[in-house]
Design a protein around this motif. Structure first.
Motif, PDB file in Angstrom:
ATOM      1  N   GLY A   4      85.983   7.001 -31.478  1.00 22.59           N
ATOM      2  CA  GLY A   4      85.338   6.776 -30.006  1.00 22.59           C
ATOM      3  C   GLY A   4      86.182   5.970 -28.941  1.00 22.59           C
ATOM      4  N   SER A   5      85.790   5.564 -27.940  1.00 18.23           N
ATOM      5  CA  SER A   5      86.295   4.346 -27.184  1.00 18.23           C
ATOM      6  C   SER A   5      85.297   3.157 -27.368  1.00 18.23           C
ATOM      7  CB  SER A   5      86.543   4.726 -25.971  1.00 18.23           C
ATOM      8  OG  SER A   5      85.144   4.434 -25.168  1.00 18.23           O
ATOM      9  N   ASN A   6      85.299   1.715 -27.425  1.00 22.39           N
ATOM     10  CA  ASN A   6      84.154   0.847 -27.902  1.00 22.39           C
ATOM     11  C   ASN A   6      83.578   1.377 -26.525  1.00 22.39           C
ATOM     12  OD1 ASN A   6      85.815  -0.201 -29.614  1.00 22.39           O
ATOM     13  ND2 ASN A   6      86.475  -1.851 -29.033  1.00 22.39           N
ATOM     14  N   ASP A   7      84.126   1.309 -24.996  1.00 27.88           N
ATOM     15  CA  ASP A   7      83.039   1.268 -24.026  1.00 27.88           C
ATOM     16  C   ASP A   7      81.717   2.579 -24.987  1.00 27.88           C
ATOM     17  OD1 ASP A   7      83.665  -0.460 -23.067  1.00 27.88           O
ATOM     18  OD2 ASP A   7      85.263   1.117 -21.604  1.00 27.88           O
ATOM     19  N   VAL A   8      82.485   3.652 -25.030  1.00 27.45           N
ATOM     20  CA  VAL A   8      81.501   4.851 -24.710  1.00 27.45           C
ATOM     21  C   VAL A   8      80.466   4.565 -26.203  1.00 27.45           C
ATOM     22  CG1 VAL A   8      81.208   7.575 -25.868  1.00 27.45           C
ATOM     23  CG2 VAL A   8      82.826   6.445 -23.627  1.00 27.45           C
ATOM     24  N   GLN A   9      81.130   4.756 -27.296  1.00 27.13           N
ATOM     25  CA  GLN A   9      80.743   4.074 -28.539  1.00 27.13           C
ATOM     26  C   GLN A   9      79.223   2.624 -28.619  1.00 27.13           C
ATOM     27  OE1 GLN A   9      80.944   7.478 -28.878  1.00 27.13           O
ATOM     28  NE2 GLN A   9      80.692   7.451 -30.808  1.00 27.13           N
ATOM     29  N   LEU A  10      79.565   2.223 -27.970  1.00 28.31           N
ATOM     30  CA  LEU A  10      79.151   0.827 -28.132  1.00 28.31           C
ATOM     31  C   LEU A  10      77.573   1.433 -27.074  1.00 28.31           C
ATOM     32  CD1 LEU A  10      81.474  -2.289 -27.956  1.00 28.31           C
ATOM     33  CD2 LEU A  10      80.221  -0.570 -30.422  1.00 28.31           C
ATOM     34  N   ALA A  11      78.178   2.134 -26.311  1.00 30.19           N
ATOM     35  CA  ALA A  11      77.400   2.121 -25.015  1.00 30.19           C
ATOM     36  C   ALA A  11      75.843   2.316 -26.185  1.00 30.19           C
ATOM     37  CB  ALA A  11      77.428   2.441 -23.968  1.00 30.19           C
ATOM     38  N   LYS A  12      76.247   4.456 -26.609  1.00 30.56           N
ATOM     39  CA  LYS A  12      75.081   5.183 -27.786  1.00 30.56           C
ATOM     40  C   LYS A  12      75.138   4.357 -28.442  1.00 30.56           C
ATOM     41  CE  LYS A  12      77.998   9.034 -26.878  1.00 30.56           C
ATOM     42  NZ  LYS A  12      79.605   9.760 -27.994  1.00 30.56           N
ATOM     43  N   ILE A  13      75.372   2.507 -28.805  1.00 26.46           N
ATOM     44  CA  ILE A  13      73.878   1.819 -30.081  1.00 26.46           C
ATOM     45  C   ILE A  13      73.436   1.360 -29.799  1.00 26.46           C
ATOM     46  CG2 ILE A  13      74.661   0.531 -32.044  1.00 26.46           C
ATOM     47  CD1 ILE A  13      77.833   1.371 -32.168  1.00 26.46           C
ATOM     48  N   MET A  14      74.081   1.098 -28.461  1.00 27.87           N
ATOM     49  CA  MET A  14      72.148   0.493 -27.577  1.00 27.87           C
ATOM     50  C   MET A  14      71.492   1.158 -27.454  1.00 27.87           C
ATOM     51  SD  MET A  14      72.763  -2.983 -27.240  1.00 27.87           S
ATOM     52  CE  MET A  14      72.377  -3.537 -25.999  1.00 27.87           C
ATOM     53  N   LYS A  15      72.244   2.546 -26.971  1.00 28.49           N
ATOM     54  CA  LYS A  15      70.660   3.404 -25.982  1.00 28.49           C
ATOM     55  C   LYS A  15      70.183   3.575 -27.935  1.00 28.49           C
ATOM     56  CE  LYS A  15      72.964   4.945 -22.084  1.00 28.49           C
ATOM     57  NZ  LYS A  15      74.493   5.595 -22.992  1.00 28.49           N
ATOM     58  N   LEU A  16      70.501   3.998 -28.646  1.00 24.62           N
ATOM     59  CA  LEU A  16      69.889   4.049 -30.305  1.00 24.62           C
ATOM     60  C   LEU A  16      69.364   2.951 -30.571  1.00 24.62           C
ATOM     61  CD1 LEU A  16      72.853   6.876 -30.966  1.00 24.62           C
ATOM     62  CD2 LEU A  16      70.071   7.440 -30.205  1.00 24.62           C
ATOM     63  N   LYS A  17      69.274   1.511 -30.168  1.00 27.63           N
ATOM     64  CA  LYS A  17      68.730   0.698 -30.265  1.00 27.63           C
ATOM     65  C   LYS A  17      68.771   0.036 -31.748  1.00 27.63           C
ATOM     66  CE  LYS A  17      64.797   0.735 -27.266  1.00 27.63           C
ATOM     67  NZ  LYS A  17      65.601   1.987 -27.041  1.00 27.63           N
TER      68      LYS A  17
END
Length: 242
Positions: free
Chosen positions: A129-142
């Motif tokens: 996945g793209s950095n924008d999408v996957q890094l946003a998920k990683i932040m949401k998941l803490k």
């Protein structure tokens, strides 16, 4: 001896089924029972994984995410004799699915697991996945509490995506470890287990959809089917390290 444990994200560290169900109900409004929805979701997921593999293995067939979703929905609607699938509703479903994925949470118990693992192993993430999408998920998941940006490789970073084993060898270099010192935890047999084994890693298959092993030459080292089993296995691994 395992010195690093690396994780997939989607459908491995959190459950994507609630997002799928929400989007499916919103777009298709078919009043599906929970039991049938479980079968629909599992079939869709398996077809999606097969389509990804086919797209990656055939240089003349490169499918977009929308095309993969449409193929997977088409097979699922045909299998279960459902009505209402068009190119337009499939596109709306993809958008609704992505939107619903904004409300995601780690599986119960993984906070304790990561607090323990981080004292015993190097930890990493490999995710398509793209950095924008996957890094946003990683932040949401803490997940940033346990995984720094340096411990994460996206397919955008690698300029290649799973099932290309290149991403796994890049992580070897990043951690300065050999393949037999690495373990990968992932939910897709084709995208996670196969390339990790080809890179010489040990593997844990989080097979919540009860998918079959497609190649008897490539067997995961461990298989778990529930979040509780995954948590227990990881805690057992940590307990084995002094």
């Amino acid at each position: 001896m395992i010195k690093a444990i690396v994780f997939d994200v989607d459908d491995t560290l959190y459950d994507i089924k609630p997002s799928f169900t929400q989007a499916f109900d919103e777009i298709f409004n078919l009043n599906i029972s929970e039991e049938l929805m479980n079968e629909i979701f599992s079939n869709f997921t398996q077809q999606r994984q097969l389509a990804v593999v086919e797209s990656n293995s055939d240089s003349d067939l490169k499918l977009s995410k929308e095309e993969i979703d449409f193929h997977s929905l088409h097979h699922t609607f045909k299998k279960f004799d459902l009505l209402g699938l068009t190119q337009e509703t499939a596109s709306a479903f993809t958008n609704a699915f992505m939107s619903a994925s904004n409300s995601i949470h780690l599986f119960d118990g993984l906070t304790t697991v990561f607090n323990t693992l981080t004292t015993k192993f190097k930890l990493g993430i490999i995710t398509n996945g793209s950095n924008d999408v996957q890094l946003a998920k990683i932040m949401k998941l803490k997940l940033h509490h346990w995984f720094s940006r340096e411990q994460i490789i996206t397919s955008e970073d690698a300029k290649a995506k799973k099932p290309d084993p290149l991403i796994f060898t890049l992580m070897n270099r990043k951690f300065n470890l050999r393949g037999n010192e690495m373990m990968y935890v992932g939910s897709s047999y084709f995208e996670d287990i196969v390339p990790a084994k080809k890179a010489g890693w040990e593997t844990v298959w989080y097979n919540s959809h009860q998918s079959p092993i497609a190649d008897p030459q490539i067997i995961p080292d461990q298989t778990v089917t529930t979040p509780d089993e995954l948590r227990d296995l990881l805690m057992d691994l940590a307990a084995q390290v002094d």
